[in-house]
Design an enzyme around this catalytic site. Structure first.
Site, PDB file in Angstrom:
ATOM      1  N   GLU A  47       5.202  -2.588  12.867  1.00 38.30           N
ATOM      2  CA  GLU A  47       5.076  -3.080  11.601  1.00 38.30           C
ATOM      3  C   GLU A  47       7.071  -3.077  10.932  1.00 38.30           C
ATOM      4  O   GLU A  47       7.427  -1.266  11.233  1.00 38.30           O
ATOM      5  CB  GLU A  47       4.062  -2.032  10.748  1.00 38.30           C
ATOM      6  CG  GLU A  47       4.332  -1.706   9.009  1.00 38.30           C
ATOM      7  CD  GLU A  47       3.194  -1.416   8.665  1.00 38.30           C
ATOM      8  OE1 GLU A  47       3.747  -0.908   7.599  1.00 38.30           O
ATOM      9  OE2 GLU A  47       2.611  -0.820  10.027  1.00 38.30           O
ATOM     10  N   ASP A  58       5.916   3.970  -1.602  1.00 37.95           N
ATOM     11  CA  ASP A  58       6.102   4.325  -0.689  1.00 37.95           C
ATOM     12  C   ASP A  58       6.552   5.681  -0.969  1.00 37.95           C
ATOM     13  O   ASP A  58       7.305   6.002  -2.447  1.00 37.95           O
ATOM     14  CB  ASP A  58       6.905   3.247  -0.595  1.00 37.95           C
ATOM     15  CG  ASP A  58       7.444   1.673   0.308  1.00 37.95           C
ATOM     16  OD1 ASP A  58       6.269   2.478   1.142  1.00 37.95           O
ATOM     17  OD2 ASP A  58       8.123   1.478   0.677  1.00 37.95           O
TER      18      ASP A  58
END
Length: 261
Positions: A47, A58
């Site tokens: 990924e 994130d």
């Protein structure tokens, strides 16, 4: 619709390891080095994060890697060029590649052009955390399918069963089960996710499930695989990249340590 991702899930899909890294980190041209090393080390999925200036989901580690990658000059077009170079040098590579990015840069690139480029460079799936289901169904689904790209939706412990079943119906790759409501790389104890992952397992969904966020080591990985089909490691891998003096060797050790029984 067949691609390397759907072919992977057609076979035995247990204890799958998906490694996440940010394109263009730690150096602009590190992307292909990391891809080669991950393929050769035997990961099951790769990924690649598209750096973005405002990555909502994130944590600090991935945010910092995005910041550095952007400072290095990484862009979507540069990533596509790197993937082209990788495919030319390693045409037999069989590991599925997914791109993880946010909706804004994808829309700026143009969804049709973006998916066409993904198909050309061998991208098998996309993870766009802020892509609404209705927008996917009405504007994206046909384009994804035409270009043989699987879409991956995220679920959390707060996602309703109705929503999970809707995601299951509309998924062609896997379901990304976020193990907590926090951002990536937080210090939450992964063991707390057991009840949630057990509930997902017991729903008998048609779509394979991988879990991510707070998977840091072999113990977390094995725990996760007791419930679902595999796990995603991102922040811990990026922390290793930051310290590495020999990417190829260190990546090989990292992956083999996680996957060793």
């Amino acid at each position: 619709m067949k691609n390397k991702l759907t072919q992977l899930f057609d076979g035995a899909h247990k204890d799958l390891l998906n490694i996440f890294f940010t394109a263009g980190y730690p150096q602009l041209e590190s992307t292909t080095t990391i891809l080669f090393a991950l393929e050769n080390a035997g990961v099951d999925l790769i990924e690649i994060g598209i750096p973005f200036s405002d990555p909502l989901a994130d944590g600090p580690t991935i945010q910092e890697s995005s910041k550095i990658a952007l400072e290095n000059g990484m862009s979507i077009e540069r990533l596509f060029t790197q993937l082209e170079e990788y495919r030319e040098q390693q045409p037999q590579a069989s590991t599925p590649i997914l791109l993880m990015g946010y909706l804004n840069p994808v829309m700026q690139y143009g969804i049709e052009s973006f998916c066409q480029r993904c198909s050309q460079v061998g991208v098998d799936g996309l993870i766009i955390p802020d892509l609404p289901m209705l927008i996917y169904q009405s504007e994206f689904k046909e384009i994804f399918e035409k270009n043989h790209i699987s879409n991956v939706f995220l679920v959390t412990p707060q996602t309703s069963e109705k929503r999970i079943h809707e995601i299951d119906t509309n998924s062609t790759g896997f379901i990304y089960a976020v193990s907590s409501a926090s951002t990536t790389g937080s210090k939450a104890d992964f063991s707390a996710a057991g009840d949630y992952l057990g509930r997902l397992r017991d729903m008998n969904l048609k779509t394979p499930i991988l879990t991510g966020f707070n998977i840091k080591n072999r113990s977390n990985f094995k725990d996760a695989c007791n419930y679902v089909d595999g796990a995603i490691i991102g922040s811990a891998f990026i922390n290793m990249l930051e310290k590495s003096q020999d990417l190829t060797n260190d990546i090989d050790h990292f992956v083999k340590d996680i996957k060793s029984s």
